[in-house]
Write a protein that holds these residues in place. Structure first.
Motif, PDB file in Angstrom:
ATOM      1  N   PRO A 142      41.822  36.625  30.857  1.00 55.41           N
ATOM      2  CA  PRO A 142      43.039  35.982  30.342  1.00 55.41           C
ATOM      3  C   PRO A 142      44.257  36.896  30.561  1.00 55.41           C
ATOM      4  O   PRO A 142      44.122  38.120  30.689  1.00 55.41           O
ATOM      5  N   ALA A 143      45.428  36.307  30.594  1.00 53.74           N
ATOM      6  CA  ALA A 143      46.661  37.056  30.856  1.00 53.74           C
ATOM      7  C   ALA A 143      46.823  38.231  29.887  1.00 53.74           C
ATOM      8  O   ALA A 143      47.240  39.321  30.283  1.00 53.74           O
ATOM      9  N   ALA A 144      46.498  38.043  28.625  1.00 59.43           N
ATOM     10  CA  ALA A 144      46.653  39.116  27.637  1.00 59.43           C
ATOM     11  C   ALA A 144      45.727  40.290  27.968  1.00 59.43           C
ATOM     12  O   ALA A 144      46.115  41.457  27.829  1.00 59.43           O
ATOM     13  N   ASP A 145      44.517  39.996  28.417  1.00 62.77           N
ATOM     14  CA  ASP A 145      43.583  41.063  28.785  1.00 62.77           C
ATOM     15  C   ASP A 145      44.045  41.793  30.039  1.00 62.77           C
ATOM     16  O   ASP A 145      43.905  43.010  30.152  1.00 62.77           O
ATOM     17  N   ARG A 146      44.592  41.050  31.017  1.00 61.61           N
ATOM     18  CA  ARG A 146      45.110  41.692  32.229  1.00 61.61           C
ATOM     19  C   ARG A 146      46.271  42.622  31.874  1.00 61.61           C
ATOM     20  O   ARG A 146      46.382  43.728  32.393  1.00 61.61           O
ATOM     21  N   ALA A 147      47.142  42.183  30.961  1.00 62.22           N
ATOM     22  CA  ALA A 147      48.271  43.015  30.537  1.00 62.22           C
ATOM     23  C   ALA A 147      47.779  44.270  29.816  1.00 62.22           C
ATOM     24  O   ALA A 147      48.304  45.366  30.039  1.00 62.22           O
ATOM     25  N   ALA A 148      46.761  44.112  28.966  1.00 64.00           N
ATOM     26  CA  ALA A 148      46.202  45.268  28.250  1.00 64.00           C
ATOM     27  C   ALA A 148      45.572  46.251  29.233  1.00 64.00           C
ATOM     28  O   ALA A 148      45.756  47.468  29.121  1.00 64.00           O
ATOM     29  N   LEU A 149      44.838  45.725  30.209  1.00 65.61           N
ATOM     30  CA  LEU A 149      44.217  46.581  31.218  1.00 65.61           C
ATOM     31  C   LEU A 149      45.267  47.335  32.013  1.00 65.61           C
ATOM     32  O   LEU A 149      45.139  48.542  32.243  1.00 65.61           O
ATOM     33  N   LEU A 150      46.322  46.654  32.414  1.00 66.03           N
ATOM     34  CA  LEU A 150      47.395  47.306  33.150  1.00 66.03           C
ATOM     35  C   LEU A 150      48.017  48.430  32.321  1.00 66.03           C
ATOM     36  O   LEU A 150      48.250  49.530  32.825  1.00 66.03           O
ATOM     37  N   GLY A 151      48.233  48.178  31.052  1.00 64.48           N
ATOM     38  CA  GLY A 151      48.783  49.206  30.176  1.00 64.48           C
ATOM     39  C   GLY A 151      47.876  50.420  30.079  1.00 64.48           C
ATOM     40  O   GLY A 151      48.338  51.566  30.133  1.00 64.48           O
ATOM     41  N   LEU A 152      46.589  50.183  29.945  1.00 61.45           N
ATOM     42  CA  LEU A 152      45.628  51.284  29.867  1.00 61.45           C
ATOM     43  C   LEU A 152      45.574  52.076  31.173  1.00 61.45           C
ATOM     44  O   LEU A 152      45.529  53.311  31.161  1.00 61.45           O
TER      45      LEU A 152
ATOM     46  N   GLY B  45      48.907  43.505  55.211  1.00 62.95           N
ATOM     47  CA  GLY B  45      47.967  44.212  54.343  1.00 62.95           C
ATOM     48  C   GLY B  45      48.314  44.034  52.877  1.00 62.95           C
ATOM     49  O   GLY B  45      47.419  43.876  52.032  1.00 62.95           O
ATOM     50  N   HIS B  46      49.598  44.038  52.558  1.00 66.45           N
ATOM     51  CA  HIS B  46      50.020  43.822  51.166  1.00 66.45           C
ATOM     52  C   HIS B  46      49.627  42.418  50.701  1.00 66.45           C
ATOM     53  O   HIS B  46      49.210  42.238  49.553  1.00 66.45           O
ATOM     54  N   GLN B  47      49.745  41.433  51.585  1.00 67.90           N
ATOM     55  CA  GLN B  47      49.354  40.066  51.225  1.00 67.90           C
ATOM     56  C   GLN B  47      47.856  39.992  50.946  1.00 67.90           C
ATOM     57  O   GLN B  47      47.427  39.356  49.980  1.00 67.90           O
ATOM     58  N   VAL B  48      47.051  40.641  51.773  1.00 68.43           N
ATOM     59  CA  VAL B  48      45.599  40.657  51.556  1.00 68.43           C
ATOM     60  C   VAL B  48      45.293  41.348  50.229  1.00 68.43           C
ATOM     61  O   VAL B  48      44.472  40.863  49.432  1.00 68.43           O
ATOM     62  N   ASN B  49      45.965  42.461  49.971  1.00 69.48           N
ATOM     63  CA  ASN B  49      45.760  43.203  48.733  1.00 69.48           C
ATOM     64  C   ASN B  49      46.058  42.329  47.511  1.00 69.48           C
ATOM     65  O   ASN B  49      45.281  42.307  46.553  1.00 69.48           O
ATOM     66  N   GLU B  50      47.177  41.611  47.545  1.00 66.54           N
ATOM     67  CA  GLU B  50      47.540  40.746  46.417  1.00 66.54           C
ATOM     68  C   GLU B  50      46.474  39.678  46.185  1.00 66.54           C
ATOM     69  O   GLU B  50      46.102  39.403  45.049  1.00 66.54           O
ATOM     70  N   LYS B  51      45.968  39.082  47.263  1.00 75.27           N
ATOM     71  CA  LYS B  51      44.945  38.036  47.139  1.00 75.27           C
ATOM     72  C   LYS B  51      43.666  38.592  46.531  1.00 75.27           C
ATOM     73  O   LYS B  51      43.069  37.981  45.641  1.00 75.27           O
ATOM     74  N   VAL B  52      43.244  39.759  46.998  1.00 72.74           N
ATOM     75  CA  VAL B  52      42.014  40.369  46.487  1.00 72.74           C
ATOM     76  C   VAL B  52      42.166  40.706  44.998  1.00 72.74           C
ATOM     77  O   VAL B  52      41.269  40.425  44.193  1.00 72.74           O
ATOM     78  N   LEU B  53      43.300  41.284  44.626  1.00 75.40           N
ATOM     79  CA  LEU B  53      43.515  41.616  43.213  1.00 75.40           C
ATOM     80  C   LEU B  53      43.532  40.361  42.351  1.00 75.40           C
ATOM     81  O   LEU B  53      42.968  40.343  41.246  1.00 75.40           O
ATOM     82  N   GLU B  54      44.170  39.299  42.845  1.00 77.05           N
ATOM     83  CA  GLU B  54      44.184  38.037  42.116  1.00 77.05           C
ATOM     84  C   GLU B  54      42.768  37.531  41.886  1.00 77.05           C
ATOM     85  O   GLU B  54      42.414  37.121  40.776  1.00 77.05           O
ATOM     86  N   GLU B  55      41.962  37.549  42.940  1.00 74.11           N
ATOM     87  CA  GLU B  55      40.586  37.053  42.830  1.00 74.11           C
ATOM     88  C   GLU B  55      39.744  37.912  41.894  1.00 74.11           C
ATOM     89  O   GLU B  55      38.926  37.391  41.132  1.00 74.11           O
ATOM     90  N   CYS B  56      39.945  39.212  41.933  1.00 75.86           N
ATOM     91  CA  CYS B  56      39.143  40.123  41.114  1.00 75.86           C
ATOM     92  C   CYS B  56      39.446  39.980  39.623  1.00 75.86           C
ATOM     93  O   CYS B  56      38.537  40.070  38.793  1.00 75.86           O
ATOM     94  N   PHE B  57      40.711  39.788  39.296  1.00 73.47           N
ATOM     95  CA  PHE B  57      41.106  39.818  37.890  1.00 73.47           C
ATOM     96  C   PHE B  57      41.412  38.446  37.308  1.00 73.47           C
ATOM     97  O   PHE B  57      41.711  38.325  36.122  1.00 73.47           O
ATOM     98  N   SER B  58      41.287  37.386  38.092  1.00 71.66           N
ATOM     99  CA  SER B  58      41.590  36.042  37.591  1.00 71.66           C
ATOM    100  C   SER B  58      40.692  35.586  36.440  1.00 71.66           C
ATOM    101  O   SER B  58      41.138  34.791  35.612  1.00 71.66           O
ATOM    102  N   PRO B  59      39.426  36.084  36.352  1.00 71.69           N
ATOM    103  CA  PRO B  59      38.615  35.653  35.201  1.00 71.69           C
ATOM    104  C   PRO B  59      39.153  36.145  33.851  1.00 71.69           C
ATOM    105  O   PRO B  59      38.811  35.582  32.814  1.00 71.69           O
TER     106      PRO B  59
END
Length: 65
Positions: free
Chosen positions: A42-52, A26-40
């Motif tokens: 940029p890394a800086a935006d993903r980091a900012a979103l995580l911080g928020l 289940g953790h592997q599926v979760n990681e794949k889904v999160l990767e697909e959802c947030f891959s569009p």
């Protein structure tokens, strides 16, 4: 899941080996889904979103449940 007697009246719950494997899968599926959802993003935006999101989580009022 296994239920075992604990100290006093407490009942302890533990995952069985099959449950552990299911959780890991289940953790592997979760990681794949999160990767697909947030891959569009940029890394800086993903980091900012995580911080928020972390900031919101820290300041969230206690749950009423």
């Amino acid at each position: 899941m296994e239920r075992r007697p604990g100290h006093g009246r407490r009942i302890e719950h533990r995952l069985t080996p099959t449950g552990e494997q299911t959780l890991a899968a289940g953790h592997q599926v979760n990681e794949k889904v999160l990767e697909e959802c947030f891959s569009p993003l940029p890394a800086a935006d993903r980091a900012a979103l995580l911080g928020l999101l972390r900031q919101l989580n820290e300041e969230a009022p206690p749950s009423s449940t």
